[in-house]
Design a protein around this motif. Structure first.
Motif, PDB file in Angstrom:
ATOM      1  N   HIS A  56       0.740  -1.157  -0.023  1.00 58.16           N
ATOM      2  CA  HIS A  56      -0.004   0.025   0.193  1.00 58.16           C
ATOM      3  C   HIS A  56       0.861   1.191  -0.044  1.00 58.16           C
ATOM      4  CE1 HIS A  56      -2.795  -2.852   1.602  1.00 58.16           C
ATOM      5  NE2 HIS A  56      -3.982  -2.110   1.054  1.00 58.16           N
ATOM      6  N   ILE A  57       2.231   0.962   0.211  1.00 54.94           N
ATOM      7  CA  ILE A  57       3.173   2.382   0.274  1.00 54.94           C
ATOM      8  C   ILE A  57       3.444   2.566  -1.133  1.00 54.94           C
ATOM      9  CG2 ILE A  57       5.270   3.285   1.526  1.00 54.94           C
ATOM     10  CD1 ILE A  57       4.573   1.029   3.757  1.00 54.94           C
ATOM     11  N   LEU A  58       3.289   3.611  -1.889  1.00 56.11           N
ATOM     12  CA  LEU A  58       3.755   3.811  -3.068  1.00 56.11           C
ATOM     13  C   LEU A  58       5.222   4.126  -3.105  1.00 56.11           C
ATOM     14  CD1 LEU A  58       0.738   6.365  -4.114  1.00 56.11           C
ATOM     15  CD2 LEU A  58       0.802   4.031  -4.122  1.00 56.11           C
ATOM     16  N   SER A  59       5.766   4.778  -2.171  1.00 61.79           N
ATOM     17  CA  SER A  59       7.292   4.868  -2.146  1.00 61.79           C
ATOM     18  C   SER A  59       8.048   3.763  -2.139  1.00 61.79           C
ATOM     19  CB  SER A  59       7.711   5.801  -1.108  1.00 61.79           C
ATOM     20  OG  SER A  59       7.373   5.308   0.236  1.00 61.79           O
ATOM     21  N   GLU A  60       7.257   2.868  -1.569  1.00 60.10           N
ATOM     22  CA  GLU A  60       7.961   1.349  -1.478  1.00 60.10           C
ATOM     23  C   GLU A  60       7.886   0.746  -2.640  1.00 60.10           C
ATOM     24  OE1 GLU A  60       9.709  -1.449   0.589  1.00 60.10           O
ATOM     25  OE2 GLU A  60       8.573   0.092   1.601  1.00 60.10           O
ATOM     26  N   ILE A  61       7.000   0.915  -3.518  1.00 57.06           N
ATOM     27  CA  ILE A  61       6.866   0.254  -4.749  1.00 57.06           C
ATOM     28  C   ILE A  61       8.039   0.913  -5.663  1.00 57.06           C
ATOM     29  CG2 ILE A  61       5.415  -0.118  -6.938  1.00 57.06           C
ATOM     30  CD1 ILE A  61       4.886  -2.060  -4.548  1.00 57.06           C
ATOM     31  N   GLN A  62       7.914   2.168  -5.776  1.00 49.65           N
ATOM     32  CA  GLN A  62       8.589   2.972  -6.698  1.00 49.65           C
ATOM     33  C   GLN A  62      10.238   2.844  -6.349  1.00 49.65           C
ATOM     34  OE1 GLN A  62       7.540   7.154  -6.792  1.00 49.65           O
ATOM     35  NE2 GLN A  62       8.572   7.146  -8.712  1.00 49.65           N
ATOM     36  N   ALA A  63      10.534   2.481  -5.105  1.00 45.81           N
ATOM     37  CA  ALA A  63      12.082   2.414  -4.720  1.00 45.81           C
ATOM     38  C   ALA A  63      12.642   0.794  -5.074  1.00 45.81           C
ATOM     39  CB  ALA A  63      12.114   2.556  -2.923  1.00 45.81           C
ATOM     40  N   VAL A  64      11.638  -0.119  -5.269  1.00 50.47           N
ATOM     41  CA  VAL A  64      12.111  -1.434  -5.492  1.00 50.47           C
ATOM     42  C   VAL A  64      11.794  -2.126  -6.614  1.00 50.47           C
ATOM     43  CG1 VAL A  64      12.381  -1.956  -2.940  1.00 50.47           C
ATOM     44  CG2 VAL A  64      10.462  -2.677  -4.072  1.00 50.47           C
ATOM     45  N   CYS A  65      10.989  -1.373  -7.406  1.00 47.16           N
ATOM     46  CA  CYS A  65      10.025  -1.933  -8.609  1.00 47.16           C
ATOM     47  C   CYS A  65      10.220  -1.231  -9.952  1.00 47.16           C
ATOM     48  CB  CYS A  65       8.491  -2.313  -8.544  1.00 47.16           C
ATOM     49  SG  CYS A  65       8.230  -3.221  -6.945  1.00 47.16           S
ATOM     50  N   LYS A  66      10.821  -1.759 -11.021  1.00 44.60           N
ATOM     51  CA  LYS A  66      10.695  -0.978 -12.191  1.00 44.60           C
ATOM     52  C   LYS A  66       9.587  -0.902 -12.942  1.00 44.60           C
ATOM     53  CE  LYS A  66      15.651  -1.974 -12.748  1.00 44.60           C
ATOM     54  NZ  LYS A  66      17.061  -2.614 -13.755  1.00 44.60           N
TER      55      LYS A  66
ATOM     56  N   MET B 254       4.020  13.637 -13.546  1.00 52.42           N
ATOM     57  CA  MET B 254       3.047  13.031 -12.497  1.00 52.42           C
ATOM     58  C   MET B 254       3.674  12.252 -11.356  1.00 52.42           C
ATOM     59  SD  MET B 254      -0.338  12.171 -14.695  1.00 52.42           S
ATOM     60  CE  MET B 254      -1.418  11.752 -13.113  1.00 52.42           C
ATOM     61  N   SER B 255       3.553  12.436 -10.117  1.00 52.45           N
ATOM     62  CA  SER B 255       4.318  11.269  -9.301  1.00 52.45           C
ATOM     63  C   SER B 255       3.411  10.176  -9.272  1.00 52.45           C
ATOM     64  CB  SER B 255       4.124  12.130  -7.622  1.00 52.45           C
ATOM     65  OG  SER B 255       2.800  12.163  -7.563  1.00 52.45           O
ATOM     66  N   LEU B 256       4.015   9.073  -8.645  1.00 54.42           N
ATOM     67  CA  LEU B 256       3.308   7.729  -8.483  1.00 54.42           C
ATOM     68  C   LEU B 256       1.840   7.890  -7.872  1.00 54.42           C
ATOM     69  CD1 LEU B 256       3.237   4.803  -9.180  1.00 54.42           C
ATOM     70  CD2 LEU B 256       4.733   4.433  -7.157  1.00 54.42           C
ATOM     71  N   GLU B 257       1.980   8.711  -6.754  1.00 59.47           N
ATOM     72  CA  GLU B 257       0.891   8.968  -6.041  1.00 59.47           C
ATOM     73  C   GLU B 257      -0.310   9.560  -6.849  1.00 59.47           C
ATOM     74  OE1 GLU B 257      -0.454  12.350  -2.770  1.00 59.47           O
ATOM     75  OE2 GLU B 257       1.006  10.715  -1.696  1.00 59.47           O
ATOM     76  N   LYS B 258      -0.188  10.548  -7.852  1.00 65.02           N
ATOM     77  CA  LYS B 258      -1.111  10.967  -8.723  1.00 65.02           C
ATOM     78  C   LYS B 258      -1.440  10.204  -9.737  1.00 65.02           C
ATOM     79  CE  LYS B 258       0.329  16.058  -8.357  1.00 65.02           C
ATOM     80  NZ  LYS B 258       0.826  17.156  -8.873  1.00 65.02           N
ATOM     81  N   ILE B 259      -0.532   9.343 -10.192  1.00 62.15           N
ATOM     82  CA  ILE B 259      -0.863   8.216 -11.293  1.00 62.15           C
ATOM     83  C   ILE B 259      -1.992   7.272 -10.423  1.00 62.15           C
ATOM     84  CG2 ILE B 259      -0.100   6.293 -12.300  1.00 62.15           C
ATOM     85  CD1 ILE B 259       2.632   7.532 -12.779  1.00 62.15           C
TER      86      ILE B 259
END
Length: 342
Positions: free
Chosen positions: A188-198, A297-302
């Protein structure tokens, strides 16, 4: 490595997953995003063989999870949101138990030693699991998923409840695992996904509504790409220059946020890159440019855009505003509105 076609899951009249289609290649680290109840856990539980599917198919390493469940499951290591730990066992006893449960063929002690080293739990292998910190318990959960050296790792909320230091450590571990395994991470943590997933799969109301990198999704969903400019120059003069650039749709002065400089939001026409021309115009006048970048757009906005109905699955905005080249009258109106003069 993973191939899902027209996957569906129904509970009575409720459709939990509807015609999901995606494939994940060997060595990819893919993030699953979606609101609560979107269908993320349902898809993961189907992939692991924990629940059955209603329609479609899911293959792991070429084996259909329904037709060849044993062969498919040998390719999977699974970390549920709540790791299945036996708290009264030591770490080593627990991993030995998982080894026997999975009927692993590798030499036991060397295999478990290697896993303990990889997830950095060697120093606690003889301690009772119930006495470990949350971070170490999570590592033990990942260790059990690695027993048998599966090709695919499915990690459901791997950092839930961890402190910031532990989160960073688990992120590094996932990145390291991604070098030798196909990894699915749900969070559920967007920064988590962005940090580890391409690559990111966004699920909403049981459907896959996006499948791409965060960068590509931003480009698809945003036709504006606002350009941010901070320059050391007279505000009024800069505004006049910006309004004279071909392809500029709108300019919004933002005042001064740094001594001696002024900020602007500049809206380009669709599919127009105006950054080079802006830089050239500023440089010709010897106005120092302190910042010039496109606000993607940030991942949150996406995520919010794709789950609140602003965009459809093809990335098309539901109500699109067409932009046009500013006329001379438009430019005069902007100057008059900002400075009270033409």
């Amino acid at each position: 490595m993973i191939e899902v076609k027209n996957l569906s899951k129904r509970y009575g009249n409720h459709v939990a997953v509807k015609d999901a289609n995606f494939s994940i290649s060997e060595g990819e680290v893919v993030g699953f995003l979606g609101p609560n109840g979107a269908g993320k856990s349902t898809i993961m539980n189907i992939l692991t063989g924990y629940i059955s599917l209603t329609g479609g198919s899911a293959k792991i390493g070429g084996y259909d999870i329904i037709d060849y469940p044993e062969q498919a499951k040998r390719n999977i290591g699974y970390l549920p949101e709540h790791p299945p730990l036996y708290l009264d066992m030591t770490v080593r006893e627990y991993l030995n138990f998982i080894y026997d449960l999975k009927n692993v063929k590798f030499p036991k002690n060397p295999h478990i030693d290697e896993i303990c080293e990889l997830v950095n739990i060697k120093d606690v292998e003889n301690r009772l699991i119930k006495n470990l910190s949350k971070g170490y318990k999570q590592r033990v959960g990942i260790a059990q998923a690695l027993v048998g050296n599966p090709n695919v790792l499915i990690l459901d909320e791997p950092t839930v409840g961890l402190d910031p230091k532990q989160i960073i450590e688990i992120r590094k571990l996932i990145a390291a695992l991604g070098k030798h395994h196909t990894v699915i991470v749900s969070s559920h943590i967007l920064s988590e996904i962005q940090a580890v997933c391409k690559r990111i799969l966004i699920i909403n109301n049981g459907e896959i509504v996006a499948d791409d990198t965060a960068e590509n999704l931003s480009k698809k969903l945003s036709s504006d790409h606002t350009v941010k400019l901070r320059v050391q120059a007279p505000e009024k003069e800069v505004l006049k220059v910006l309004l004279g650039i071909r392809g500029v749709s709108d300019v919004k002065p933002l005042g001064s946020n740094e001594k001696g400089s002024v900020d602007f939001d500049i809206e380009p026409e669709e599919n127009t890159d105006i950054r080079k021309e802006i830089f050239t115009r500023m440089s010709d006048r010897k106005w120092p440019v302190l910042e010039l970048y496109t606000e993607e757009m940030s991942l949150e906005k996406i995520f919010l855009s794709l789950t609140d109905g602003s965009y459809n699955k093809s990335g098309k905005k539901s109500a699109k505003k067409d932009k046009k080249q500013l006329t001379d009258d438009d430019k005069s109106a902007v100057l008059e509105a900002v400075y009270g003069e033409e």
